[in-house]
Design a protein around this motif. Sequence first.
Motif, PDB file in Angstrom:
ATOM      1  N   THR A   1      25.492   7.256   8.064  1.00  0.00           N
ATOM      2  CA  THR A   1      24.284   7.116   7.486  1.00  0.00           C
ATOM      3  C   THR A   1      24.162   7.427   5.946  1.00  0.00           C
ATOM      4  OG1 THR A   1      23.153   8.205   9.310  1.00  0.00           O
ATOM      5  CG2 THR A   1      21.772   7.732   7.500  1.00  0.00           C
ATOM      6  N   LYS A  60      35.236   7.867  10.587  1.00  0.00           N
ATOM      7  CA  LYS A  60      35.379   6.611  11.302  1.00  0.00           C
ATOM      8  C   LYS A  60      34.154   6.182  11.806  1.00  0.00           C
ATOM      9  CE  LYS A  60      40.131   6.275  10.915  1.00  0.00           C
ATOM     10  NZ  LYS A  60      40.283   6.370   9.599  1.00  0.00           N
ATOM     11  N   GLY A  61      33.818   4.871  12.248  1.00  0.00           N
ATOM     12  CA  GLY A  61      32.540   4.515  12.939  1.00  0.00           C
ATOM     13  C   GLY A  61      31.500   4.188  12.034  1.00  0.00           C
ATOM     14  N   SER A  62      30.344   4.794  12.250  1.00  0.00           N
ATOM     15  CA  SER A  62      29.320   4.649  11.467  1.00  0.00           C
ATOM     16  C   SER A  62      28.811   5.893  10.606  1.00  0.00           C
ATOM     17  CB  SER A  62      27.899   4.335  12.434  1.00  0.00           C
ATOM     18  OG  SER A  62      27.789   5.467  13.162  1.00  0.00           O
ATOM     19  N   VAL A 100      25.686   2.160   8.235  1.00  0.00           N
ATOM     20  CA  VAL A 100      26.565   1.407   8.032  1.00  0.00           C
ATOM     21  C   VAL A 100      27.933   1.756   8.699  1.00  0.00           C
ATOM     22  CG1 VAL A 100      25.491   0.644   5.932  1.00  0.00           C
ATOM     23  CG2 VAL A 100      27.409   2.395   5.933  1.00  0.00           C
ATOM     24  N   SER A 101      28.710   0.635   9.048  1.00  0.00           N
ATOM     25  CA  SER A 101      30.374   0.843   9.240  1.00  0.00           C
ATOM     26  C   SER A 101      30.962   1.597   8.084  1.00  0.00           C
ATOM     27  CB  SER A 101      30.717  -0.599   9.731  1.00  0.00           C
ATOM     28  OG  SER A 101      32.339  -0.276   9.826  1.00  0.00           O
ATOM     29  N   THR A 102      31.842   2.564   8.434  1.00  0.00           N
ATOM     30  CA  THR A 102      32.318   3.278   7.297  1.00  0.00           C
ATOM     31  C   THR A 102      33.561   2.439   6.703  1.00  0.00           C
ATOM     32  OG1 THR A 102      34.270   3.953   9.074  1.00  0.00           O
ATOM     33  CG2 THR A 102      32.399   5.626   8.412  1.00  0.00           C
ATOM     34  N   ASP A 103      33.817   1.245   7.277  1.00  0.00           N
ATOM     35  CA  ASP A 103      34.779   0.210   6.688  1.00  0.00           C
ATOM     36  C   ASP A 103      34.188  -0.895   5.912  1.00  0.00           C
ATOM     37  OD1 ASP A 103      37.061   1.444   7.542  1.00  0.00           O
ATOM     38  OD2 ASP A 103      36.868   0.515   9.467  1.00  0.00           O
ATOM     39  N   GLU A 104      32.712  -0.856   5.860  1.00  0.00           N
ATOM     40  CA  GLU A 104      31.893  -1.922   5.247  1.00  0.00           C
ATOM     41  C   GLU A 104      32.031  -1.824   3.690  1.00  0.00           C
ATOM     42  OE1 GLU A 104      27.125  -3.447   4.674  1.00  0.00           O
ATOM     43  OE2 GLU A 104      28.112  -2.194   6.423  1.00  0.00           O
ATOM     44  N   SER A 133      34.891   4.651   4.055  1.00  0.00           N
ATOM     45  CA  SER A 133      36.171   5.203   4.557  1.00  0.00           C
ATOM     46  C   SER A 133      37.304   5.371   3.610  1.00  0.00           C
ATOM     47  CB  SER A 133      36.671   4.074   5.672  1.00  0.00           C
ATOM     48  OG  SER A 133      36.978   3.097   5.010  1.00  0.00           O
TER      49      SER A 133
END
Length: 115
Positions: free
Chosen positions: A44, A40-42, A51-55, A34
Amino acid sequence: MAIKITEECINCGACEPECPNNAIYEGGVEWAISDGTTVKGSFTLLDGSVVSTDERFEPISVDTYYITPNKCTECQGFHEEPQCAAVCPVDCCVPDEMYTETVEQLMGKKEKLHI
C-alpha cells in the motif's frame, strides 16, 4: 517525514548506496517497491493505492537523483540519522514537508519493506 533531494543536487551519487531501503534512484530511472527490499506481493503506497511490489513507476526526477517517499523511512531502525543527508556534500537531502510521518509510521514502513 520522508527526505527529498533538492535541485541543488550535483549528481555525485554518494547518497544512493547509503540508503538501507534502496529508496534513492538516479534521475530518469524507474523505481519499484521490491528494489532492494524483501517485500513480495502487494504493497500500500502513501496515497492508499495498492500495487504489486514489482510494478515499475515513472521516475520522480529526470535530471537529478531522487528519493521515493514510499520507501523512505529516514533510516529509522537502521541509523541515528538519515544517511543520505549525512553523506551529501551539498546538503540537498532535506525533510519533505509533503510527507509528514511519525517515527511509529516510519518504523511500520520499515517493517513492511523488510519482512
